[in-house]
Design a protein around this motif. Structure first.
Motif, PDB file in Angstrom:
ATOM      1  N   THR A 128      63.534  26.156  -5.045  1.00 52.95           N
ATOM      2  CA  THR A 128      62.805  27.312  -4.527  1.00 52.95           C
ATOM      3  C   THR A 128      63.723  28.212  -3.709  1.00 52.95           C
ATOM      4  OG1 THR A 128      60.722  26.085  -4.481  1.00 52.95           O
ATOM      5  CG2 THR A 128      60.881  28.037  -3.060  1.00 52.95           C
ATOM      6  N   ALA A 129      64.552  27.597  -2.870  1.00 52.26           N
ATOM      7  CA  ALA A 129      65.485  28.382  -2.062  1.00 52.26           C
ATOM      8  C   ALA A 129      66.459  29.150  -2.949  1.00 52.26           C
ATOM      9  CB  ALA A 129      66.243  27.457  -1.106  1.00 52.26           C
ATOM     10  N   MET A 138      66.901  40.539  -9.013  1.00 55.31           N
ATOM     11  CA  MET A 138      66.123  39.776  -9.989  1.00 55.31           C
ATOM     12  C   MET A 138      66.345  40.253 -11.428  1.00 55.31           C
ATOM     13  SD  MET A 138      62.210  41.056  -9.306  1.00 55.31           S
ATOM     14  CE  MET A 138      62.316  41.014  -7.509  1.00 55.31           C
ATOM     15  N   ARG A 139      66.645  41.511 -11.603  1.00 54.09           N
ATOM     16  CA  ARG A 139      66.872  41.994 -12.968  1.00 54.09           C
ATOM     17  C   ARG A 139      68.096  41.322 -13.591  1.00 54.09           C
ATOM     18  NH1 ARG A 139      64.698  46.170 -10.187  1.00 54.09           N
ATOM     19  NH2 ARG A 139      62.963  47.287 -11.178  1.00 54.09           N
ATOM     20  N   ASN A 140      69.109  41.121 -12.774  1.00 55.30           N
ATOM     21  CA  ASN A 140      70.319  40.463 -13.268  1.00 55.30           C
ATOM     22  C   ASN A 140      70.145  38.955 -13.381  1.00 55.30           C
ATOM     23  OD1 ASN A 140      71.641  42.944 -13.262  1.00 55.30           O
ATOM     24  ND2 ASN A 140      72.441  42.652 -11.181  1.00 55.30           N
ATOM     25  N   ASN A 141      69.161  38.433 -12.682  1.00 59.42           N
ATOM     26  CA  ASN A 141      68.975  36.977 -12.608  1.00 59.42           C
ATOM     27  C   ASN A 141      67.676  36.515 -13.247  1.00 59.42           C
ATOM     28  OD1 ASN A 141      71.376  36.346 -10.949  1.00 59.42           O
ATOM     29  ND2 ASN A 141      70.332  37.534  -9.374  1.00 59.42           N
ATOM     30  N   ALA A 142      67.118  37.337 -14.108  1.00 58.46           N
ATOM     31  CA  ALA A 142      65.807  37.025 -14.680  1.00 58.46           C
ATOM     32  C   ALA A 142      65.810  35.696 -15.434  1.00 58.46           C
ATOM     33  CB  ALA A 142      65.363  38.153 -15.602  1.00 58.46           C
ATOM     34  N   GLN A 143      66.851  35.435 -16.217  1.00 60.01           N
ATOM     35  CA  GLN A 143      66.891  34.201 -16.993  1.00 60.01           C
ATOM     36  C   GLN A 143      66.999  32.983 -16.085  1.00 60.01           C
ATOM     37  OE1 GLN A 143      66.417  33.751 -20.412  1.00 60.01           O
ATOM     38  NE2 GLN A 143      66.199  31.666 -19.604  1.00 60.01           N
ATOM     39  N   ARG A 144      67.852  33.063 -15.071  1.00 59.72           N
ATOM     40  CA  ARG A 144      67.992  31.935 -14.141  1.00 59.72           C
ATOM     41  C   ARG A 144      66.700  31.705 -13.384  1.00 59.72           C
ATOM     42  NH1 ARG A 144      69.523  26.979 -13.347  1.00 59.72           N
ATOM     43  NH2 ARG A 144      69.901  26.463 -11.150  1.00 59.72           N
ATOM     44  N   LEU A 145      66.033  32.759 -12.991  1.00 57.64           N
ATOM     45  CA  LEU A 145      64.754  32.617 -12.301  1.00 57.64           C
ATOM     46  C   LEU A 145      63.722  31.947 -13.201  1.00 57.64           C
ATOM     47  CD1 LEU A 145      64.703  36.054 -10.479  1.00 57.64           C
ATOM     48  CD2 LEU A 145      64.511  33.830  -9.341  1.00 57.64           C
ATOM     49  N   SER A 146      63.733  32.297 -14.483  1.00 56.93           N
ATOM     50  CA  SER A 146      62.829  31.657 -15.433  1.00 56.93           C
ATOM     51  C   SER A 146      63.148  30.174 -15.563  1.00 56.93           C
ATOM     52  CB  SER A 146      62.940  32.344 -16.791  1.00 56.93           C
ATOM     53  OG  SER A 146      62.130  31.700 -17.755  1.00 56.93           O
ATOM     54  N   ASP A 147      64.439  29.850 -15.621  1.00 58.72           N
ATOM     55  CA  ASP A 147      64.858  28.449 -15.733  1.00 58.72           C
ATOM     56  C   ASP A 147      64.438  27.643 -14.505  1.00 58.72           C
ATOM     57  OD1 ASP A 147      66.028  29.081 -18.152  1.00 58.72           O
ATOM     58  OD2 ASP A 147      68.064  29.229 -17.354  1.00 58.72           O
ATOM     59  N   ALA A 149      61.905  28.257 -12.533  1.00 54.53           N
ATOM     60  CA  ALA A 149      60.451  28.075 -12.573  1.00 54.53           C
ATOM     61  C   ALA A 149      60.086  26.914 -13.494  1.00 54.53           C
ATOM     62  CB  ALA A 149      59.779  29.357 -13.049  1.00 54.53           C
ATOM     63  N   VAL A 150      60.777  26.806 -14.622  1.00 49.98           N
ATOM     64  CA  VAL A 150      60.538  25.696 -15.549  1.00 49.98           C
ATOM     65  C   VAL A 150      60.883  24.368 -14.886  1.00 49.98           C
ATOM     66  CG1 VAL A 150      61.300  24.613 -17.702  1.00 49.98           C
ATOM     67  CG2 VAL A 150      60.832  27.072 -17.634  1.00 49.98           C
ATOM     68  N   LYS A 151      62.006  24.319 -14.180  1.00 54.19           N
ATOM     69  CA  LYS A 151      62.425  23.081 -13.516  1.00 54.19           C
ATOM     70  C   LYS A 151      61.412  22.652 -12.451  1.00 54.19           C
ATOM     71  CE  LYS A 151      67.426  23.453 -14.220  1.00 54.19           C
ATOM     72  NZ  LYS A 151      68.766  23.539 -13.569  1.00 54.19           N
ATOM     73  N   ILE A 152      60.896  23.598 -11.704  1.00 56.74           N
ATOM     74  CA  ILE A 152      59.907  23.268 -10.676  1.00 56.74           C
ATOM     75  C   ILE A 152      58.618  22.766 -11.322  1.00 56.74           C
ATOM     76  CG2 ILE A 152      58.452  24.219  -8.841  1.00 56.74           C
ATOM     77  CD1 ILE A 152      60.812  26.103  -8.155  1.00 56.74           C
ATOM     78  N   THR A 153      58.238  23.368 -12.444  1.00 57.26           N
ATOM     79  CA  THR A 153      57.065  22.888 -13.177  1.00 57.26           C
ATOM     80  C   THR A 153      57.283  21.467 -13.686  1.00 57.26           C
ATOM     81  OG1 THR A 153      56.461  25.128 -13.863  1.00 57.26           O
ATOM     82  CG2 THR A 153      55.560  23.310 -15.161  1.00 57.26           C
ATOM     83  N   ASP A 201      53.066  26.700  -7.169  1.00 55.55           N
ATOM     84  CA  ASP A 201      52.437  27.992  -6.875  1.00 55.55           C
ATOM     85  C   ASP A 201      53.499  29.045  -6.545  1.00 55.55           C
ATOM     86  OD1 ASP A 201      49.958  26.842  -7.239  1.00 55.55           O
ATOM     87  OD2 ASP A 201      49.554  26.596  -5.092  1.00 55.55           O
ATOM     88  N   VAL A 202      54.487  28.646  -5.735  1.00 48.85           N
ATOM     89  CA  VAL A 202      55.574  29.570  -5.386  1.00 48.85           C
ATOM     90  C   VAL A 202      56.313  30.009  -6.643  1.00 48.85           C
ATOM     91  CG1 VAL A 202      57.758  29.853  -4.154  1.00 48.85           C
ATOM     92  CG2 VAL A 202      55.877  28.611  -3.068  1.00 48.85           C
ATOM     93  N   ALA A 203      56.639  29.044  -7.492  1.00 51.15           N
ATOM     94  CA  ALA A 203      57.356  29.357  -8.735  1.00 51.15           C
ATOM     95  C   ALA A 203      56.555  30.327  -9.599  1.00 51.15           C
ATOM     96  CB  ALA A 203      57.646  28.071  -9.510  1.00 51.15           C
ATOM     97  N   ASN A 204      55.249  30.124  -9.660  1.00 51.48           N
ATOM     98  CA  ASN A 204      54.397  31.014 -10.452  1.00 51.48           C
ATOM     99  C   ASN A 204      54.353  32.416  -9.852  1.00 51.48           C
ATOM    100  OD1 ASN A 204      53.763  28.984 -12.288  1.00 51.48           O
ATOM    101  ND2 ASN A 204      51.898  28.364 -11.203  1.00 51.48           N
ATOM    102  N   ARG A 205      54.328  32.497  -8.530  1.00 52.30           N
ATOM    103  CA  ARG A 205      54.332  33.801  -7.867  1.00 52.30           C
ATOM    104  C   ARG A 205      55.629  34.545  -8.192  1.00 52.30           C
ATOM    105  NH1 ARG A 205      49.218  35.115  -6.545  1.00 52.30           N
ATOM    106  NH2 ARG A 205      48.235  33.534  -5.230  1.00 52.30           N
ATOM    107  N   ILE A 206      56.742  33.834  -8.086  1.00 54.81           N
ATOM    108  CA  ILE A 206      58.038  34.458  -8.358  1.00 54.81           C
ATOM    109  C   ILE A 206      58.117  34.897  -9.813  1.00 54.81           C
ATOM    110  CG2 ILE A 206      60.521  34.020  -8.531  1.00 54.81           C
ATOM    111  CD1 ILE A 206      60.275  32.286  -6.022  1.00 54.81           C
ATOM    112  N   SER A 207      57.654  34.066 -10.715  1.00 54.90           N
ATOM    113  CA  SER A 207      57.670  34.420 -12.143  1.00 54.90           C
ATOM    114  C   SER A 207      56.856  35.681 -12.401  1.00 54.90           C
ATOM    115  CB  SER A 207      57.121  33.271 -12.981  1.00 54.90           C
ATOM    116  OG  SER A 207      57.975  32.145 -12.937  1.00 54.90           O
TER     117      SER A 207
END
Length: 214
Positions: A128-129, A138-147, A149-153, A201-207
């Protein structure tokens, strides 16, 4: 006059700094909770640490909500900022509730699955951190952010399995001996599961924010 007015208004970057501070309280709180479960620290000391970090998170939440009210320009939608802040705060609130149950019922030993759940809570906090740290770009890091979120799920799904195994083991261990130990143990497991749920929930908000912005 306009320049002076802009100077005293909260800047966009201020929100990202506050998000990072909030995430840091989650990391510190999760480590304190894990130390409590593992016996690396005394119950009293670890509980005090969890409470301290929860209070720090409350202060960050207050600052974010104040900044939202004062700012003309925000990095993304105001409701998204508020929802993200609330979900971050909910995660460490749930850690405090877990520690409170331990302290209230004077629990001194913990089941293997409890310790394992506490350890993956630390993992969820670290992920999360990292996700929060990527929000400014976030535009440059969209894929990493998606990854992330998947890991947290995936961690949440792993926690669900530990929760089920732990409850079963608790039942088998105490059904004929100590029903109160079973009841208290179930309460602890329930709070630990809710901690992980709050991280999801945090991961979903960020996604959701990334989808809207990217």
């Amino acid at each position: 006059m306009l320049g002076l007015f802009r100077a005293i208004m909260p800047k966009e970057d201020r929100f990202f700094d506050l998000f990072a501070q909030h995430a840091a309280t989650l990391v510190a709180g999760s480590k304190a909770l894990s130390d409590l479960m593992s016996g690396a620290d005394s119950i009293e000391a670890a509980t005090a640490r969890v409470n301290q970090h929860e209070e720090e998170a409350d202060e960050v939440t207050r600052q974010v909500m104040q900044a939202v009210r004062r700012s003309f320009i925000t990095p993304f939608d105001r409701s998204d900022i508020q929802d993200l802040t609330t979900s971050l705060d909910d995660a460490i609130d749930q850690m405090r509730k877990t520690a409170k149950v331990v302290s209230l019922f004077e629990v001194t030993t913990f089941e293997p699955q409890m310790k394992a759940m506490a350890q993956i809570i630390v993992q969820a906090a670290d992920l999360t951190a990292e996700a929060v740290s990527l929000l400014p770009k976030m535009r440059n890091n969209a894929q990493r952010l998606s990854d992330l979120a998947v890991k947290i799920t995936q961690i949440e799904e792993q926690a669900d399995q530990m929760y089920d195994i732990g409850r079963k083991e608790l039942f088998l261990a105490h059904r004929d001996k100590d029903p109160m130990a079973f009841i208290v143990g179930i309460d602890i497991y329930s709070h630990l599961e809710k901690v992980v749920d709050r991280f999801e929930d945090v991961a979903n908000r960020i996604s959701g924010i990334v989808v809207e912005q990217v």
